[in-house]
Scaffold this motif. Sequence first.
Motif, PDB file in Angstrom:
ATOM      1  N   ILE A  16       0.722   3.930  -3.076  1.00 58.74           N
ATOM      2  CA  ILE A  16       0.211   5.290  -2.888  1.00 58.74           C
ATOM      3  C   ILE A  16       1.542   6.247  -3.052  1.00 58.74           C
ATOM      4  O   ILE A  16       1.220   7.410  -3.664  1.00 58.74           O
ATOM      5  CB  ILE A  16      -0.300   5.309  -1.324  1.00 58.74           C
ATOM      6  N   SER A  17       2.603   6.026  -2.793  1.00 65.35           N
ATOM      7  CA  SER A  17       3.779   6.932  -2.825  1.00 65.35           C
ATOM      8  C   SER A  17       4.009   7.111  -4.256  1.00 65.35           C
ATOM      9  O   SER A  17       4.263   8.385  -4.856  1.00 65.35           O
ATOM     10  CB  SER A  17       4.983   6.407  -2.218  1.00 65.35           C
ATOM     11  N   ARG A  18       3.984   6.062  -5.145  1.00 65.47           N
ATOM     12  CA  ARG A  18       4.448   6.198  -6.627  1.00 65.47           C
ATOM     13  C   ARG A  18       3.276   7.023  -7.198  1.00 65.47           C
ATOM     14  O   ARG A  18       3.124   7.908  -8.178  1.00 65.47           O
ATOM     15  CB  ARG A  18       4.386   4.815  -7.221  1.00 65.47           C
ATOM     16  N   VAL A  19       1.762   6.730  -7.045  1.00 67.87           N
ATOM     17  CA  VAL A  19       0.833   7.399  -7.552  1.00 67.87           C
ATOM     18  C   VAL A  19       0.725   8.896  -7.227  1.00 67.87           C
ATOM     19  O   VAL A  19       0.773   9.877  -8.156  1.00 67.87           O
ATOM     20  CB  VAL A  19      -0.602   6.784  -7.107  1.00 67.87           C
ATOM     21  N   LEU A  20       1.175   9.240  -5.896  1.00 65.65           N
ATOM     22  CA  LEU A  20       1.105  10.848  -5.532  1.00 65.65           C
ATOM     23  C   LEU A  20       2.300  11.508  -6.225  1.00 65.65           C
ATOM     24  O   LEU A  20       2.141  12.600  -6.601  1.00 65.65           O
ATOM     25  CB  LEU A  20       1.030  10.855  -3.908  1.00 65.65           C
ATOM     26  N   LYS A  21       3.243  10.519  -6.259  1.00 62.76           N
ATOM     27  CA  LYS A  21       4.442  11.336  -6.896  1.00 62.76           C
ATOM     28  C   LYS A  21       4.297  11.675  -8.528  1.00 62.76           C
ATOM     29  O   LYS A  21       4.674  12.544  -8.903  1.00 62.76           O
ATOM     30  CB  LYS A  21       5.777  10.105  -6.913  1.00 62.76           C
ATOM     31  N   ARG A  22       3.331  10.708  -9.259  1.00 67.72           N
ATOM     32  CA  ARG A  22       3.031  10.864 -10.560  1.00 67.72           C
ATOM     33  C   ARG A  22       2.402  12.052 -10.737  1.00 67.72           C
ATOM     34  O   ARG A  22       2.228  12.780 -11.672  1.00 67.72           O
ATOM     35  CB  ARG A  22       2.404   9.743 -10.986  1.00 67.72           C
ATOM     36  N   MET A  23       1.486  12.397  -9.645  1.00 68.58           N
ATOM     37  CA  MET A  23       0.156  13.540 -10.017  1.00 68.58           C
ATOM     38  C   MET A  23       1.228  14.915  -9.487  1.00 68.58           C
ATOM     39  O   MET A  23       0.789  15.916  -9.815  1.00 68.58           O
ATOM     40  CB  MET A  23      -0.539  13.573  -9.161  1.00 68.58           C
ATOM     41  N   PHE A  79       0.702  -1.174   0.231  1.00 72.34           N
ATOM     42  CA  PHE A  79       0.036   0.073  -0.137  1.00 72.34           C
ATOM     43  C   PHE A  79       0.867   1.142  -0.162  1.00 72.34           C
ATOM     44  O   PHE A  79       0.592   2.000  -0.755  1.00 72.34           O
ATOM     45  CB  PHE A  79      -0.961  -0.289   1.183  1.00 72.34           C
ATOM     46  N   GLU A  80       2.013   1.073   0.903  1.00 75.12           N
ATOM     47  CA  GLU A  80       2.685   2.545   1.081  1.00 75.12           C
ATOM     48  C   GLU A  80       3.505   2.755  -0.332  1.00 75.12           C
ATOM     49  O   GLU A  80       3.445   3.741  -0.594  1.00 75.12           O
ATOM     50  CB  GLU A  80       3.555   2.321   2.237  1.00 75.12           C
ATOM     51  N   ALA A  81       4.004   1.626  -0.872  1.00 73.90           N
ATOM     52  CA  ALA A  81       4.836   1.873  -2.023  1.00 73.90           C
ATOM     53  C   ALA A  81       4.018   2.438  -3.127  1.00 73.90           C
ATOM     54  O   ALA A  81       4.271   3.158  -3.859  1.00 73.90           O
ATOM     55  CB  ALA A  81       5.476   0.824  -2.282  1.00 73.90           C
TER      56      ALA A  81
END
Length: 386
Positions: free
Chosen positions: A379-386, A375-377
């Motif tokens: 979410i971190s990737r998705v938020l970074k992409r935005m 989950f943490e990995a």
Amino acid sequence: MKFAKRTDWPLSSNRITVAMEDLRRDGAAVLDLTESNPTRCGFAFPNEMILKSLGNEDNLRYEPLPQGSVRAREAVGGYYMAKGFDVSVENIILTSSTSEAYSYLFRLLVNAGERVLFPRPSYPLFQFLGDLNDVHLDFYTLTYTDRWGMDFDQIRRNIQTDTRALVLVNPNNPTGSFVAKKEKEWLNALCRERNLSIICDEVFGDFPLDPTAQGVSLVNNGDVLTFVLGGLSKTLGLPQMKLSWIILSGPAALVKTARERLEIIADTYLSVSAPVQNSLERWLPLKDQIQGGMRARLKRNLQFLKEKARGGPCRLFEPEGGWYAVLKIPPTLSEEEWVLKFLRKDRVFVHPGYFFDFDDEAFIVVSLLPPEEVFEAGISRVLKRM
Ligand SMILES: Cc1ncc(COP(=O)(O)O)c(C=O)c1O
């Protein structure tokens, strides 16, 4: 050869499914933030206790009872007693799944082409359950102000002369919103006035996430003919065991007639297996142990999401309960383009909002059940992409 119109569904894969299949074929490691099958989320189940009861010799006998065995229904009654509800065994009907329970209720309440009101956004299976039971689906919208609430005027406007029932999902999937006390009182008055039944899906009821939420159950709702749904798929995280239930309540004469008719529907299928019914009195006491691990996971993942999303490009609509979280994302791309981008560039799979029929774009929905590191990995990737 002609097939029934109700099965005229589009059968081709959508772009997201195709992209997922391509990645799987290439052996890519995808972080799946849609995973909500508890048996695939790495929880420590009391395996021995679960399996032991399946070896019971009583499982070798067949004693068909349309509502389900008395002992199994007493176990369900005990589960509600622990929650503070006195539910009579005669008002409990066992089914093999919640989906089957919906089908029984639509067959009981709705003639072909008549209407049922459903929440939106909500559980994607409703369209199929409606199609299969010749139910015309109407919707009422849940909108977010300081919480996801109902628009009373819209509900009133959307009730037609042939509307037979109103569906509540409490807490709702995916918004995580409980039915508030004020909403229950208003709906009871409306349904009484318009002669509607209430079907209240409380499968996620054991998973509150916000201690300040003011949700109320519709178990033992005295005012209106009411059917509350629950089951093992969420309560014990055991969807493979295939056992759910319907709890009837409301005016006594209506409950009696509904029960007699449901008994015939259930007798036609007798779909709940003896081993599962016989195990129920041993499985339900495992509830706290099983739910403990799940609740800790949900809490930790939600806390991580809250902290990461704060001040960022997307807004978390905090759930009051359930297994999901909704994020409003920048509308610079369509939901589908975002989801494809997360998949192809970041190897993260999330649901687009349209899967749950949000009224507008752009939303994504994530499950809070995956293991923390996934989950943490993700979410971190998705938020970074935005
Ligand atoms: C709101 C809701 N109701 C019912 C179900 C399905 O329950 P069952 O496995 O008992 O059919 C789901 C599954 O995700 C759900 O989200």
